[in-house]
Design an enzyme around this catalytic site. Structure first.
Site, PDB file in Angstrom:
ATOM      1  N   HIS A   1     -14.804 -64.772 -88.483  1.00 43.80           N
ATOM      2  CA  HIS A   1     -15.835 -64.957 -87.451  1.00 43.80           C
ATOM      3  C   HIS A   1     -17.020 -64.029 -87.764  1.00 43.80           C
ATOM      4  CE1 HIS A   1     -17.669 -66.245 -83.871  1.00 43.80           C
ATOM      5  NE2 HIS A   1     -16.889 -65.716 -82.951  1.00 43.80           N
TER       6      HIS A   1
ATOM      7  N   CYS B   1     -14.732 -59.660 -78.072  1.00 41.66           N
ATOM      8  CA  CYS B   1     -15.637 -60.756 -78.459  1.00 41.66           C
ATOM      9  C   CYS B   1     -15.803 -61.768 -77.326  1.00 41.66           C
ATOM     10  CB  CYS B   1     -15.120 -61.434 -79.718  1.00 41.66           C
ATOM     11  SG  CYS B   1     -13.407 -61.987 -79.594  1.00 41.66           S
TER      12      CYS B   1
ATOM     13  N   ARG C   1     -25.127 -61.637 -79.429  1.00 34.58           N
ATOM     14  CA  ARG C   1     -24.818 -62.850 -80.195  1.00 34.58           C
ATOM     15  C   ARG C   1     -26.115 -63.619 -80.458  1.00 34.58           C
ATOM     16  NH1 ARG C   1     -20.041 -65.047 -80.510  1.00 34.58           N
ATOM     17  NH2 ARG C   1     -21.003 -65.804 -82.422  1.00 34.58           N
TER      18      ARG C   1
ATOM     19  N   GLN D   1     -19.938 -63.017 -85.155  1.00 38.94           N
ATOM     20  CA  GLN D   1     -19.520 -62.118 -84.071  1.00 38.94           C
ATOM     21  C   GLN D   1     -19.675 -60.662 -84.500  1.00 38.94           C
ATOM     22  OE1 GLN D   1     -18.194 -62.776 -80.827  1.00 38.94           O
ATOM     23  NE2 GLN D   1     -18.467 -60.562 -80.632  1.00 38.94           N
TER      24      GLN D   1
ATOM     25  N   ARG E   1     -18.531 -74.541 -86.489  1.00 39.26           N
ATOM     26  CA  ARG E   1     -17.297 -73.922 -85.982  1.00 39.26           C
ATOM     27  C   ARG E   1     -16.173 -74.939 -86.132  1.00 39.26           C
ATOM     28  NH1 ARG E   1     -16.075 -70.772 -80.364  1.00 39.26           N
ATOM     29  NH2 ARG E   1     -17.164 -69.210 -81.605  1.00 39.26           N
TER      30      ARG E   1
ATOM     31  N   ASP F   1      -8.994 -58.961 -78.644  1.00 32.67           N
ATOM     32  CA  ASP F   1      -9.301 -60.395 -78.628  1.00 32.67           C
ATOM     33  C   ASP F   1      -8.151 -61.096 -77.907  1.00 32.67           C
ATOM     34  OD1 ASP F   1     -10.283 -62.942 -79.230  1.00 32.67           O
ATOM     35  OD2 ASP F   1      -9.553 -62.935 -81.303  1.00 32.67           O
TER      36      ASP F   1
END
Ligand code: CP
Ligand code: NVA
Length: 312
Positions: free
Chosen positions: A127, A265, A293, A130, A100, A224
């Site tokens: 991402h 998310c 996840r 996700q 990340r 988000d």
């Protein structure tokens, strides 16, 4: 396919396989408990994480491996060692690298120089992991027949909006990103890639600047945070003002289908991008989404390390 660097790397068949295995891992987390026995997976993060870090470490443990978590400031990379050299070194010890960070280009350079699978666990642009959790959650709610359904992301045209459009296009869905126009709209190149994917899959990709029209008859409203990791604090006031009409309020949610769900998310800021009554309401699926996840990263590690994914 060696790596998952961008959402668009995945083919529809890859996603189907990953979701099927993830559903099995949801039933029995230890069904492949020796897949990574005596192996290790490096998890390197230069940005904070709650879900991605913990679910990745747990996924590796459930596959019988050892996760090695490395913070951004802990590698010689921060003192001038090159990405290429770092990639070769980690490849000599570990079976996969989950990363990340900020720049998508850094993740791609790591992938190019590593001989092990490299997984993008969020960049400024994308991402992908996700979206695997999101689509397993969508499947659990609506099944495979998504004809006539509209899947709507509202808010900042950021990494999540990109991944949302690309994955929806891969899955043949009608996906919408409802964002302000101008600097907080999704990247035009990403929208073009999503439209090209949709032309092949039978999906439909739209960018809207009208939150009410976008929400009307939607099956999913997704949002988000308005300020992403790395965003400039000096732009906060201007950005919040531009994004305010895209907040998922009770009013906006009331325009959706009768069986619609709310997704996020996480992390969330109640009272900013979403009303507390929506995110904590009966049609919010955020806890199941967050749970997946782990199941989806476990599935991704399982298949990527076996070389099962074909890619686009
Ligand atoms: N959704 C997500 O990536 O959460 P974290 O930032 O906590 O990993
Ligand atoms: N857009 C957010 C997503 C967090 C999971 C960020 O990049 O900070």
């Amino acid at each position: 396919m060696k790596d998952l660097l961008r959402t668009q790397d995945l083919s529809r068949d890859d996603v189907e396989l990953l979701l099927e295995t993830a559903a099995a891992f949801a039933e029995d987390p230890l069904r492949s408990k020796s897949a990574l026995a005596n192996k290790s997976v490096a998890i390197y993060m230069t940005k904070p994480s709650t879900r991605t870090r913990l679910s990745s470490e747990t996924a590796v443990a459930h596959l019988g491996g050892t996760p090695i978590f490395i913070r951004g400031d802990e590698l010689q990379l921060g003192r001038g060692e090159t990405i290429a050299d770092t990639a070769k070194i980690i490849s000599g010890y570990c079976s996969a690298l989950i990363i990340r960070t900020f720049a998508q280009a850094d993740v791609e350079e790591l992938g190019a120089h590593a001989s092990i699978p490299v997984i993008n666990a969020l960049t400024d642009d994308d991402h992908p992991t996700q979206l695997l959790a999101d689509w397993l959650t969508i499947r659990e709610n609506f099944g495979k027949d998504i004809d006539g359904r509209k899947f709507v992301y509202l808010g900042d045209g950021n990494n999540m909006s990109h991944a949302w459009l690309i994955m929806g296009a891969i899955m043949g869905a009608h996906v919408v990103a409802a964002t302000p126009s101008g600097k907080w709209a999704p990247n035009a190149k990403v929208v073009e890639i999503a439209k090209n994917l949709a032309a092949k899959s039978g999906g439909k990709v739209e960018v809207s600047h009208d939150p009410e029209a976008a929400s009307k008859d939607a099956s999913v409203l997704y949002t988000d945070v308005w300020m992403s990791m790395g965003d400039s604090e000096s732009e906060r006031d201007e950005k919040v003002l531009a994004l305010s009409p895209f907040a998922v309020t009770e009013n906006l949610f009331s325009l959706t289908n009768k069986d619609s769900i709310f997704m996020h998310c996480l992390p969330a800021h109640r009272g900013e991008e979403v009303a507390a009554s929506v995110i904590d309401g009966p049609r919010s699926v955020i806890w199941r989404e967050a749970y997946h996840r782990r199941t989806t990263i476990q599935s991704l590690l399982f298949h990527l390390t076996k070389g099962d994914l074909k890619g686009n």
